[in-house]
Design a protein around this motif. Structure first.
Motif, PDB file in Angstrom:
ATOM      1  N   UNK A   9       0.820  -1.222   0.000  1.00 22.83           N
ATOM      2  CA  UNK A   9       0.000   0.000   0.000  1.00 22.83           C
ATOM      3  C   UNK A   9       0.850   1.265   0.000  1.00 22.83           C
ATOM      4  N   UNK A  10       2.132   1.101   0.293  1.00 19.91           N
ATOM      5  CA  UNK A  10       3.006   2.283   0.356  1.00 19.91           C
ATOM      6  C   UNK A  10       4.455   1.849   0.194  1.00 19.91           C
ATOM      7  N   UNK A  11       5.218   2.670  -0.518  1.00 17.16           N
ATOM      8  CA  UNK A  11       6.664   2.440  -0.643  1.00 17.16           C
ATOM      9  C   UNK A  11       7.401   3.511   0.153  1.00 17.16           C
ATOM     10  N   UNK A  12       8.229   3.060   1.071  1.00 18.95           N
ATOM     11  CA  UNK A  12       9.099   3.965   1.829  1.00 18.95           C
ATOM     12  C   UNK A  12      10.503   3.733   1.282  1.00 18.95           C
ATOM     13  N   UNK A  13      10.992   4.701   0.539  1.00 18.12           N
ATOM     14  CA  UNK A  13      12.233   4.502  -0.214  1.00 18.12           C
ATOM     15  C   UNK A  13      13.443   4.935   0.611  1.00 18.12           C
ATOM     16  N   UNK A  14      14.340   3.980   0.806  1.00 19.29           N
ATOM     17  CA  UNK A  14      15.570   4.248   1.547  1.00 19.29           C
ATOM     18  C   UNK A  14      16.753   4.073   0.603  1.00 19.29           C
ATOM     19  N   UNK A  15      17.913   4.422   1.102  1.00 21.46           N
ATOM     20  CA  UNK A  15      19.097   4.424   0.249  1.00 21.46           C
ATOM     21  C   UNK A  15      20.273   3.796   0.983  1.00 21.46           C
ATOM     22  N   UNK A  16      21.015   2.964   0.261  1.00 21.42           N
ATOM     23  CA  UNK A  16      22.286   2.482   0.798  1.00 21.42           C
ATOM     24  C   UNK A  16      22.176   1.226   1.626  1.00 21.42           C
ATOM     25  N   UNK A  17      23.305   0.558   1.721  1.00 21.07           N
ATOM     26  CA  UNK A  17      23.373  -0.663   2.499  1.00 21.07           C
ATOM     27  C   UNK A  17      23.599  -0.397   3.974  1.00 21.07           C
ATOM     28  N   UNK A  18      23.727   0.866   4.351  1.00 20.34           N
ATOM     29  CA  UNK A  18      23.883   1.169   5.776  1.00 20.34           C
ATOM     30  C   UNK A  18      23.108   2.438   6.075  1.00 20.34           C
ATOM     31  N   UNK A  19      22.898   2.678   7.368  1.00 20.14           N
ATOM     32  CA  UNK A  19      22.119   3.859   7.740  1.00 20.14           C
ATOM     33  C   UNK A  19      22.854   5.148   7.406  1.00 20.14           C
ATOM     34  N   UNK A  20      24.191   5.089   7.320  1.00 19.62           N
ATOM     35  CA  UNK A  20      24.972   6.298   7.048  1.00 19.62           C
ATOM     36  C   UNK A  20      24.608   6.962   5.737  1.00 19.62           C
ATOM     37  N   UNK A  21      24.199   6.167   4.751  1.00 12.24           N
ATOM     38  CA  UNK A  21      23.802   6.769   3.479  1.00 12.24           C
ATOM     39  C   UNK A  21      22.405   7.343   3.559  1.00 12.24           C
TER      40      UNK A  21
END
Ligand code: ADP
Ligand code: SF4
Length: 685
Positions: A253-265
């Motif tokens: 119902x929703x896409x939450x788009x994140x980036x990178x293989x770690x939280x730092x990115x």
């Protein structure tokens, strides 16, 4: 005040599957360092976000099973009915303000060290764990995968029982479902590996399982790392990332788009990213799905937010850090008070809290994390029992925050600053490469102080002790900051070295005061936060040859806590920095610094043209020591520390001034004995 109609679009409701968000302000999942061991603090923190107007408020990562355990880091859990009850308090508190409650179901896979639970760590493939240690992880067989789906499904059902409206399938930040997606961590030969469809199989199944279990009442969200930023061999936004959306775009119902293989990115600091830095990724996803999209970007400007919606980049304004720095950001925009937004500076001190295993803290918002244990509210202040005349000496972060909070409590405040500008250290530090946003610490406070009739500010007022005594305030607050030491005393040296005056030897204060330096520069870092690395960057950019020497084994080593260390070291090395690690200063004679290897004691000589010592700091407390009237010290004048600690110190002083000390004892989360354990103190006598 009335809302600017330009911002109306931000307050439109948005449908997310079976639920409707009251506005577009979406607090994405973020760590708090509280987790299931600090439930009261957690509830109060999330409730405050809802009170501040965030239409969706999500929890941090919530483990679905004991095989997903990151001890000692704080996470939530939905392993049993007690967990369900505990989390029901969070959703209820969020609902009380009319917001939707989201929960991020989590399995860490090969990131979970399971030190607390001692379960076997699981991953798509047998091999090394993604944490350093003498353990490996078990490659999941088909029975493990089946069990894992069952745990996820059970956790989703518990999440619904606990009252959550949005339930996440978490395929970001290199956790288990993402480990299946990425060809870098999944080289299985069966139906869960190899082809793209096979690698995406588990994610598809998790979405379907979750929908089937709870999809009639809860929205199913997917948090996806659209690009793991590990190059063409991994998931890239133009390759597998895009294919995932093409393949599964209409399933959740929703896409939450994140980036990178770690939280730092994903929570990249302002030193290495600007507002809206993930826009290209969110836009692309938005163009491929009809489902709502949310994405973070350290958004603090309402105009930028409107741009995100109007240009079709995303449907919400995703925020973690801006909601930490100002939980009332949506309300302020709604009430036409956008000038009062306490803008996140992107320093990532909030990230350091979680990385250190401690409760959340924030540079800009000293009340963050203190909602329950101290009862602090970022917008409400207990009026002074007896309004007093307060003289604050020093207009750095500590003095400004003290003046602001004392003023809000109704005291008559006079702030005297020696220099011609307010801001103290943030004026200096924000002049370093990439740290421009740090000036917001000053700008927010000077704006707010400018609105107050009971606060007078005097610049160019280097007050002597006689001036202060003559002023005869009811209370004197000394916020005169600190100096960088020039005697070598620092994190790894506990007694001052004898260092002869040398006109080629500088401290950061000398540099900020305009010292002119020509030639090569040697920087010795025994501070380990950002200063030495940032000065190195400044000198390299100006064309100097720079060598960095430190007892640590990396550049600006503590910035690993703010998720910046990799960025800093990569950048400086690419700019030509040379390094010498594990070196502890011994002495400086003429133009030579002598160090010893901290392991072998082997001495090294470093001849220099210019030496910058970034070591310890010393309180500038002369005024305090010489005063003949009682006074209070705050900030770096009391104990040199971070800007966050200086702000906190000023705030705490002002909150607590003239209050009954008994009322100031902070509440503590308690680990309780089982109810059937009977124990009487007299038995122990
Ligand atoms: P903190 O981080 O604790 O706020 P800063 O070093 O940022 O400390 O700020 C200290 C401020 O105090 C500086 O702006 C400095 O100019 C000012 N200051 C120092 N001594 C005096 C004094 N005697 N009278 C007025 N201001 C002073
Ligand atoms: Fe923003 Fe820094 Fe506060 Fe984190 S600690 S929310 S980065 S101001």
């Amino acid at each position: 005040m009335a809302r600017n109609p330009r911002y109306d679009v931000l307050f439109e409701p948005v449908q997310i599957g079976p639920v409707s968000a009251p506005n577009r302000f979406y607090q994405t999942p973020h760590a708090t360092g509280m987790g299931n061991m600090m439930p009261n603090s957690s509830v109060a923190l999330r409730a405050l976000k809802a009170e501040g107007g965030w239409g969706v408020v999500c929890t941090e990562y919530c483990s679905i099973h004991p095989s997903s355990d990151e001890t000692p880091y704080a996470y939530l859990s939905l392993w049993d009915d007690e967990d369900t009850l505990q989390l029901a308090a969070t959703s209820k508190a969020i609902h009380a303000h009319g917001s939707l409650a989201g929960i991020e179901l989590w399995h860490g896979g090969s990131h979970s060290n399971n030190r607390g639970t001692r379960e076997v760590a699981l991953a798509p493939m047998a091999g090394s764990a993604k944490y350093i240690g003498p353990t490996q992880v078990k490659g999941m067989d088909l029975t493990d995968i089946d069990r894992f789906r069952g745990w996820h499904r059970d956790a989703a059902l518990r999440a619904q029982q606990a009252g959550f409206d949005i339930v996440y399938v978490y395929a970001g930040h290199d956790y288990l479902p993402f480990q299946f997606l990425s060809p870098l961590s999944n080289q299985r030969q069966d139906q869960y590996g190899g082809s793209f469809e096979n690698r995406a199989r588990l994610l598809r199944e998790l979405i379907e399982d979750t929908r089937e279990a709870i999809g009639d009442r809860c929205a199913v969200a997917v948090r996806l790392a659209i690009d793991e930023l590990h190059g063409d061999h991994g998931v890239t936004s133009s390759g597998d990332g895009r294919r995932i959306i093409e393949y599964l775009g209409e399933l959740p119902d929703l896409w939450d788009i994140a980036l990178g293989g770690s939280l730092g990115n994903d929570s990249c600091s302002s030193r290495f990213s600007s507002e809206g830095y993930q826009e290209q990724y969110a836009s692309e996803v938005k163009s491929l799905t009809s489902k709502p999209v949310v994405n973070v970007g350290r958004f603090t400007s309402p105009d930028t937010m409107v741009g995100q919606i109007k240009r079709g980049v995303q449907d919400f304004i995703g925020a973690a850090r801006p909601s930490i720095a100002d939980p009332f950001l949506p309300h302020k925009i709604s009430q036409g008070r956008e000038d009062e937004i306490r803008e996140c500076i992107g320093c990532n001190i909030c990230r350091s809290a979680n990385n250190e295993g401690s409760p959340l803290r924030c540079t800009q918002n000293p009340t963050m994390g203190e909602e329950w244990r101290r009862g602090w509210h970022p917008e409400n202040f207990k009026p002074a029992n007896q309004p007093a005349s307060m003289l604050v000496i020093g207009g750095g972060p500590a003095g400004l925050e003290a003046a602001l909070t004392l003023g809000k409590r109704g005291h008559q405040v006079t702030l005297a600053e020696a220099s011609s500008v307010l801001g103290g250290r943030v004026v200096r530090e924000s002049s370093l490469p990439g740290l421009q946003n740090w000036i917001r610490v000053r700008d927010y406070r000077t704006y707010m102080l400018g609105q107050m009739e009971n606060v007078d500010i005097y610049l160019d007022s280097n007050l002597s002790t006689a001036d202060i005594e003559e002023f005869a305030a009811d209370a004197v607050v000394i916020a005169t900051g600190c100096y960088w030491r020039r005697d070598g005393l620092g994190a790894s040296v506990s007694s001052p070295l004898s260092i002869r005056e040398n006109h080629n030897l500088f401290t950061p204060d000398d540099i900020f005061n305009g010292a002119s330096i020509s030639g090569d520069i040697l920087i010795y870092d025994d501070d380990h936060y950002m200063m030495a690395g940032a000065l190195a960057e400044m000198f390299l950019a100006a064309g100097h040859k720079v060598r960095y020497v430190s007892p640590a084994t990396t550049v600006s080593s503590w910035t690993a806590m703010t998720d910046e260390q990799d960025f800093i070291q990569s950048k400086l090395l690419s700019m030509g920095l040379s390094t010498s690690f594990s070196q502890k200063i011994d002495k400086i004679v003429e133009n030579c610094m002598y160090t010893n290897c901290i392991h072998s004691e082997k001495p090294i000589q470093h001849t220099f043209e210019n030496l910058v010592l970034v070591t310890g700091r010393e309180s500038n407390d002369r005024v305090f020591r010489e005063l003949n009237v009682p006074a209070f010290r705050i900030g770096d004048c009391l104990v040199p520390s971070s800007i966050a600690d200086a702000v906190y110190s000023g705030h705490k002083f002002a909150r607590e001034y003239d209050e009954d000390p008994v009322s100031l004892i902070a509440k503590r989360e308690r680990a309780l004995l089982q109810p059937n354990t009977t124990l009487h103190l007299e038995d122990q006598a």
